[in-house]
Design an enzyme around this catalytic site. Structure first.
Site, PDB file in Angstrom:
ATOM      1  N   GLU A 150       4.266  -0.615  -0.358  1.00 55.75           N
ATOM      2  CA  GLU A 150       3.631  -0.019   0.846  1.00 55.75           C
ATOM      3  C   GLU A 150       2.821   1.355   0.555  1.00 55.75           C
ATOM      4  O   GLU A 150       1.887   1.891   0.774  1.00 55.75           O
ATOM      5  CB  GLU A 150       4.793   0.218   2.191  1.00 55.75           C
ATOM      6  CG  GLU A 150       4.234   0.960   3.231  1.00 55.75           C
ATOM      7  CD  GLU A 150       5.310   1.074   4.348  1.00 55.75           C
ATOM      8  OE1 GLU A 150       6.324   0.060   4.563  1.00 55.75           O
ATOM      9  OE2 GLU A 150       5.177   1.914   5.099  1.00 55.75           O
ATOM     10  N   PHE A 199       7.628  -6.669  -0.044  1.00 53.14           N
ATOM     11  CA  PHE A 199       8.867  -6.138   0.531  1.00 53.14           C
ATOM     12  C   PHE A 199       8.915  -4.615   1.076  1.00 53.14           C
ATOM     13  O   PHE A 199      10.018  -4.231   0.928  1.00 53.14           O
ATOM     14  CB  PHE A 199      10.042  -6.649  -0.220  1.00 53.14           C
ATOM     15  CG  PHE A 199       9.819  -8.038  -0.506  1.00 53.14           C
ATOM     16  CD1 PHE A 199      10.164  -9.127   0.423  1.00 53.14           C
ATOM     17  CD2 PHE A 199       9.958  -8.510  -1.915  1.00 53.14           C
ATOM     18  CE1 PHE A 199      10.014 -10.241   0.354  1.00 53.14           C
ATOM     19  CE2 PHE A 199       9.696  -9.899  -1.976  1.00 53.14           C
ATOM     20  CZ  PHE A 199       9.921 -10.864  -1.021  1.00 53.14           C
ATOM     21  N   ARG A 203      13.884   6.256  11.019  1.00 53.40           N
ATOM     22  CA  ARG A 203      14.004   4.916  11.495  1.00 53.40           C
ATOM     23  C   ARG A 203      15.721   4.491  11.544  1.00 53.40           C
ATOM     24  O   ARG A 203      16.237   3.921  12.395  1.00 53.40           O
ATOM     25  CB  ARG A 203      13.260   3.758  10.693  1.00 53.40           C
ATOM     26  CG  ARG A 203      13.544   2.385  11.242  1.00 53.40           C
ATOM     27  CD  ARG A 203      12.487   1.415  10.767  1.00 53.40           C
ATOM     28  NE  ARG A 203      11.266   1.433  11.310  1.00 53.40           N
ATOM     29  CZ  ARG A 203      10.753   0.743  12.405  1.00 53.40           C
ATOM     30  NH1 ARG A 203      11.479   0.003  12.916  1.00 53.40           N
ATOM     31  NH2 ARG A 203       9.553   0.844  13.012  1.00 53.40           N
ATOM     32  N   GLU A 248      10.724  -8.201   9.095  1.00 55.36           N
ATOM     33  CA  GLU A 248      11.889  -7.454   8.620  1.00 55.36           C
ATOM     34  C   GLU A 248      13.359  -7.776   9.257  1.00 55.36           C
ATOM     35  O   GLU A 248      14.297  -7.841   8.520  1.00 55.36           O
ATOM     36  CB  GLU A 248      11.727  -6.035   8.948  1.00 55.36           C
ATOM     37  CG  GLU A 248      10.683  -5.317   7.997  1.00 55.36           C
ATOM     38  CD  GLU A 248      10.336  -4.083   8.255  1.00 55.36           C
ATOM     39  OE1 GLU A 248       9.501  -3.666   9.461  1.00 55.36           O
ATOM     40  OE2 GLU A 248      10.623  -3.002   7.658  1.00 55.36           O
TER      41      GLU A 248
HETATM   42  N1  MTE Z   1       7.838 -12.064   3.114  1.00 57.47           N
HETATM   43  C1  MTE Z   1       7.400 -12.264   1.932  1.00 57.47           C
HETATM   44  N2  MTE Z   1       7.253 -13.374   1.726  1.00 57.47           N
HETATM   45  N3  MTE Z   1       7.186 -11.484   1.112  1.00 57.47           N
HETATM   46  C2  MTE Z   1       7.147  -9.923   1.447  1.00 57.47           C
HETATM   47  O1  MTE Z   1       6.858  -9.186   0.534  1.00 57.47           O
HETATM   48  N4  MTE Z   1       7.521  -8.356   3.364  1.00 57.47           N
HETATM   49  C3  MTE Z   1       8.336  -8.255   4.312  1.00 57.47           C
HETATM   50  C4  MTE Z   1       8.169  -9.206   5.274  1.00 57.47           C
HETATM   51  N5  MTE Z   1       8.333 -10.475   4.838  1.00 57.47           N
HETATM   52  C5  MTE Z   1       7.392  -9.852   2.720  1.00 57.47           C
HETATM   53  C6  MTE Z   1       7.908 -10.804   3.575  1.00 57.47           C
HETATM   54  C7  MTE Z   1       8.299  -6.865   4.829  1.00 57.47           C
HETATM   55  S1  MTE Z   1       8.954  -5.564   4.303  1.00 57.47           S
HETATM   56  C8  MTE Z   1       7.605  -6.735   5.972  1.00 57.47           C
HETATM   57  S2  MTE Z   1       7.172  -5.109   6.685  1.00 57.47           S
HETATM   58  C9  MTE Z   1       6.591  -7.959   6.443  1.00 57.47           C
HETATM   59  O2  MTE Z   1       6.738  -9.064   5.897  1.00 57.47           O
HETATM   60  C10 MTE Z   1       5.119  -7.370   6.568  1.00 57.47           C
HETATM   61  O3  MTE Z   1       4.333  -8.586   7.043  1.00 57.47           O
HETATM   62  P1  MTE Z   1       4.101  -8.824   8.376  1.00 57.47           P
HETATM   63  O4  MTE Z   1       4.012  -7.419   9.204  1.00 57.47           O
HETATM   64  O5  MTE Z   1       2.858  -9.639   8.563  1.00 57.47           O
HETATM   65  O6  MTE Z   1       5.215  -9.510   8.892  1.00 57.47           O
HETATM   66  N1  LUZ Z   2       6.147   1.969   7.695  1.00 61.61           N
HETATM   67  C1  LUZ Z   2       5.884   3.337   8.212  1.00 61.61           C
HETATM   68  C2  LUZ Z   2       7.126   1.449   8.080  1.00 61.61           C
HETATM   69  O1  LUZ Z   2       5.229   4.219   7.779  1.00 61.61           O
HETATM   70  N2  LUZ Z   2       6.558   3.456   9.371  1.00 61.61           N
HETATM   71  C3  LUZ Z   2       7.541   2.847  10.122  1.00 61.61           C
HETATM   72  O2  LUZ Z   2       8.097   2.905  11.094  1.00 61.61           O
HETATM   73  C4  LUZ Z   2       7.912   1.650   9.227  1.00 61.61           C
HETATM   74  N3  LUZ Z   2       8.696   0.804   9.481  1.00 61.61           N
HETATM   75  C5  LUZ Z   2       9.043  -0.332   9.094  1.00 61.61           C
HETATM   76  C6  LUZ Z   2       8.333  -0.666   7.623  1.00 61.61           C
HETATM   77  N4  LUZ Z   2       7.473   0.457   7.440  1.00 61.61           N
HETATM   78 MO1  MOS Z   3       8.067  -3.518   5.166  1.00 61.83          MO
HETATM   79  S1  MOS Z   3       9.388  -2.346   4.568  1.00 61.83           S
HETATM   80  O1  MOS Z   3       7.432  -2.575   6.515  1.00 61.83           O
HETATM   81  O2  MOS Z   3       6.768  -3.044   4.033  1.00 61.83           O
END
Ligand code: MTE
Ligand code: LUZ
Ligand code: MOS
Length: 808
Positions: free
Chosen positions: A248, A244, A326, A741
């Site tokens: 990161e 989530f 953002r 997101e």
């Molecule tokens: N869904 C689940 N089940 N678990 C997670 O940790 N993270 C969210 C979203 N959905 C998350 C989730 C976040 S913050 C992001 S940025 C995206 O998944 C990242 O994965 P994607 O880019 O493959 O969608």
């Molecule tokens: N991470 C990042 C992010 O480094 N740059 C972004 O623009 C961003 N946007 C969404 C989620 N993570």
């Molecule tokens: Mo999602 S906040 O970009 O890991």
């Protein structure tokens, strides 16, 4: 001997592509049976040490001494590490390198790691943890945004995005309003806490298994701290039990701690945070203070708008400056703002460094504007104008082909928001329900109801252009099976499932013939974190590209064999479907995929490929506040109906209608899970979840017993979720759109519905509502302020908010 495991279908024409279908999540069975392995589940190695850390008990202070003698004498304690013992780099940071690996001369937040301990057993580790004596001279911690502003304690440079002359437009407008809007932070509460397992390889090399969204950053920092080259460190992530955004960057510290111990002792070392440590020591969503000013006309059309953001960045930069960017790029949400001025500044405070959380500042940026929409509506209604918030929203939406340039200069293509809003408004019977609810609110003394709608437009791409890249490695074996490795990480979102579908379709195979391998920096180098919802866009596109390279080689090799009967060799007529490779001009000329791969290998055709993808965007100039940061926008709208008990403040979300444009869904079942899950997580942020700190900066809500995330029973019983049938995102992989997101931001309509309900009783009460609208805050709003009137930014929210108030 049995025949090959995978047989082609009888007729290639009967092949059913898997993209667009709901196939089960890659790990669905593993998730429910417990077979899916997380870091804590990796079998224990015989020489393995248990790793933990001593957290700072204070939010601010100078370290006078650290006494390790008693801890060192505990039987079973193998190693103790302080900042002095770090072999090379002592600080790190994804953007600005200002974060100590371990507290050195001063402590910066409660929970900050000060000493790393390695022991034979958990019991020895815990005893040693108790016996470490920290002598710290306390200093005044900075716990509020206001105090940081007063002291001028900031991170990064001030940022500005502007168009036209906002001040003049506001001054000239028929109506003007201003206020201060506060939103609080949010704890990720991923089910798997931060964790890492490290073991030494030969010649000082290190392997780290990490629960991380960013294996490359983890590899990089481990190498820096140990004084190794990146080529001497491998970081592997099989899966996360949720990230989530909380992993990161912040998977880095536990990985470094485990790697340090492995490096120093030559033994395997594993750290798995206990929940309270995780909640106290790791960063959360940023709390924001948003000073706003708006000028508008009689119909509610916004003429001028100013927002001044300050976020609580915590003790180190982490991703805060990018998150602020953002926020600033999402103040407009889906609205055309002719004259606008947005300022953003990150405050340095003495809490754990705030970090990425689903939406990455976007939610904070949109929330202030939705609050302003509600304020404008209330104001005009007070003047006897018969407008509803949805009228105001509709009036201000970006146009199609006109009024469609964002404050930062990006032209919005494919704007479906007006159509989505109109459709949803009609299908959920919004206007009729609104009238009914408002009438009932004047009669019913027990319950109060609220209804609100909200459009969402979320920009897809990392705003830092260089991060918009992905690479993939595809291996095709001689039995026709396929392994895929990408830089993307699986955190439950279904990335692996979607890439499996994309690759299966490229080769015309059933998805079971494709396996996604653990993410590892030795297969995929220099990757971006899996974030910004772009995981499938970037890594899926790279995987497809790799498949196409292999297919081209296969086609060139097989075309002469397909020639004959007057048809010459033609690589462009080689097709892949149903487990066959065939001549599209006469499909009966065909070879089973597995047999063909075996034959191709015998004739030295390369069946493995690595490919690279870079999103074709111009990028954003943060200093100028202008550019084209986003490849496209995920769009949608949602409407929430809420019921409030007037005597307890208890809130129930009774109905949600949600319509979202995610292009051609690669896996509708997985995407539906993302939409509902993300929405409910957003509901938590805007309603029940409340971070409470004491006046010395210690997090009081540090476990699930004191920090309430939505439970299964909080999912609205009536949840209607639909995909808007847009099909115009032709440049993205499989015409899909990112889904990860955006759903979180849709949940802001739940907060707006609470505000609407309160406004039916007292506009003044509604005015003061902060975010989150917890039951306690709702009750407080209904009862009226206890203290003197304030600036419209709330009269004390959580203890954190109240401490801000005291500081004012
Ligand atoms: N869904 C689940 N089940 N678990 C997670 O940790 N993270 C969210 C979203 N959905 C998350 C989730 C976040 S913050 C992001 S940025 C995206 O998944 C990242 O994965 P994607 O880019 O493959 O969608
Ligand atoms: N991470 C990042 C992010 O480094 N740059 C972004 O623009 C961003 N946007 C969404 C989620 N993570
Ligand atoms: Mo999602 S906040 O970009 O890991």
């Amino acid at each position: 001997m049995s025949g090959p495991r995978f047989q082609p279908v009888a007729d290639p024409k009967a092949h059913v592509p898997s993209v667009g279908r709901t196939i089960p999540h890659d790990s669905a069975v593993g998730h429910v049976t417990g077979a899916a392995a997380y870091i804590a589940d990796v079998p224990r190695r015989s020489d393995e040490l248990v790793v933990g850390f001593v957290p700072s008990p204070l939010a601010s202070g100078a370290i006078r001494s650290i006494d390790l003698a008693a801890a060192r004498s505990v039987p079973g304690v193998v190693d103790l590490v302080t900042a002095d013992d770090l072999p090379a780099a002592k600080v790190w940071g994804p953007i600005i390198q200002d974060e100590p690996i371990l507290a050195a001369s001063e402590v910066l937040y409660v929970g900050q790691p000060v000493v790393v301990i390695a022991a034979e057993t958990q019991a020895a580790l815990e005893e040693a943890r108790r016996l470490v004596t920290l002598d710290i001279v306390p200093a005044e911690p900075i716990l509020s945004i206001e105090r940081a502003i007063e002291l001028g304690r900031f991170i990064g440079t001030p940022r500005r995005i502007a168009r036209g002359d906002a001040s003049a437009a506001i001054a000239a407008a028929p109506h003007r309003l201003a206020g201060v809007f506060h939103s609080l932070g949010q704890e990720h509460l991923y089910l798997e806490a931060q964790a890492a397992l490290a073991y030494p390889g030969e010649c000082g090399q290190i392997v780290v298994h990490s629960s991380t969204q960013g294996p490359t950053e983890t590899q990089h920092v481990v190498a820096d701290v140990l004084g190794l080259g990146m080529h001497e460190v491998v970081c592997i992530c099989k899966r996360m039990g949720g990230g989530f955004g909380g992993k990161e960057t912040q998977g880095v510290l536990p990985a470094v701690m485990a790697a340090l111990v492995a490096h120093r002792t030559g033994r395997a070392a594993r750290i798995v945070y206990v929940r309270e440590d995780d909640m106290a020591s790791t960063g959360k969503r940023h709390a924001y203070r948003c000073a706003w000013e708006v000028g508008f006309d009689d119909a509610g059309r916004i003429l001028g708008y100013r927002v001044d953001f300050h976020s609580a960045g915590g003790a180190a930069a982490d991703l805060s400056t990018s998150i602020m960017e953002r926020s600033m790029l999402h103040v407009d949400n889906a609205y055309w703002l002719p004259h606008v001025e947005i300022h953003g500044r990150v405050c340095r405070t003495n809490i754990a460094p705030a970090t990425a959380f689903r939406g990455f500042g976007g939610p904070q940026g949109m929330a202030v504007t939705e609050n302003v929409i509600q304020e404008i509506t209330t104001h005009l209604r007070g003047l006897g104008k018969g407008v509803s918030a949805v009228d105001v929203q509709r009036l201000n939406l970006y146009g199609v082909g006109e009024r469609n340039v964002t404050p930062y200069g990006q032209t919005i293509r494919g704007n479906h928001v007006p159509e989505i809003v109109d459709t949803l408004r009609a299908t959920c019977d919004f206007d009729h329900r609104l009238a009914t609810i408002e009438a009932a609110n004047t009669r019913d003394s027990l319950v109060l109801r609220g209804l609100a709608l909200m459009p969402v437009k979320f920009g897809i791409s990392f705003t830092a252009k260089f991060l918009n890249q992905g690479n993939a490695l595809v291996n095709v074996y001689t039995d026709g099976t396929v392994q895929v490795s990408t830089g993307g990480t699986e955190m439950g979102q279904g990335l692996n499932t979607k890439i499996k579908q994309l690759v299966a379709d490229e080769f015309g195979l059933p998805p079971a013939q494709v396996v996604l391998m653990p993410t590892s920096t030795e297969k995929n180098c220099n990757t971006s974190p899996t974030a910004a919802s772009a995981g499938t866009d970037l890594n899926g596109a790279a995987a497809v590209q790799a498949c196409r390279e292999i297919k081209a080689r296969i086609a060139a090799w097989v075309a002469p064999r397909f020639a004959g009967d007057g048809l010459g060799p033609a690589a462009e007529h080689v097709g892949f479907a149903g487990g066959w490779v065939f001549d599209t001009r006469r499909p009966e000329t065909r070879i089973p995929f597995g047999e063909l791969c075996n034959g191709a290998r015998r004739e030295r055709v390369d069946l493995g490929a690595r490919a690279f993808y870079a999103t074709p965007i111009a990028g954003f100039d943060a200093e100028q506040g202008r550019g084209e940061p986003f490849f496209y926008y995920t769009q949608g709208a949602a409407a929430a109906e809420v019921r409030i008990d007037r005597f307890t403040g208890d809130l129930v979300v009774t109905r949600i209608d949600l319509l979202i444009d995610i292009g051609r869904s690669i896996n509708p079942g997985v995407d539906r899970g993302q939409v509902i899950g993300g929405f409910v997580q957003g509901m938590g942020w805007v309603t029940g979840e409340c971070l409470v700190y004491d006046e010395r900066g210690r997090l009081l809500s540090d476990s699930p017993t004191t920090y309430k995330i939505p439970a299964a029973s909080d999912v609205p019983a009536d949840f209607r979720c639909d995909f808007f049938p847009a099909d115009d995102n032709v440049e993205n992989v499989a015409r899909s759109k990112a889904v990860g997101e955006p759903p979180l931001m849709h949940a802001i309509c739940v907060w707006s519905a609470v505000k609407h309900a309160l406004g039916c009783v007292s506009p003044a009460a509604a005015r003061r509502l902060c975010l989150p609208a917890t039951n306690e805050e709702i009750l407080r709003a209904l009862r009226g302020p206890a203290g003197p009137a304030d600036d419209g930014g709330g009269w004390g929210h959580s203890a954190e908010m109240r401490s801000w108030d005291r500081a004012r």
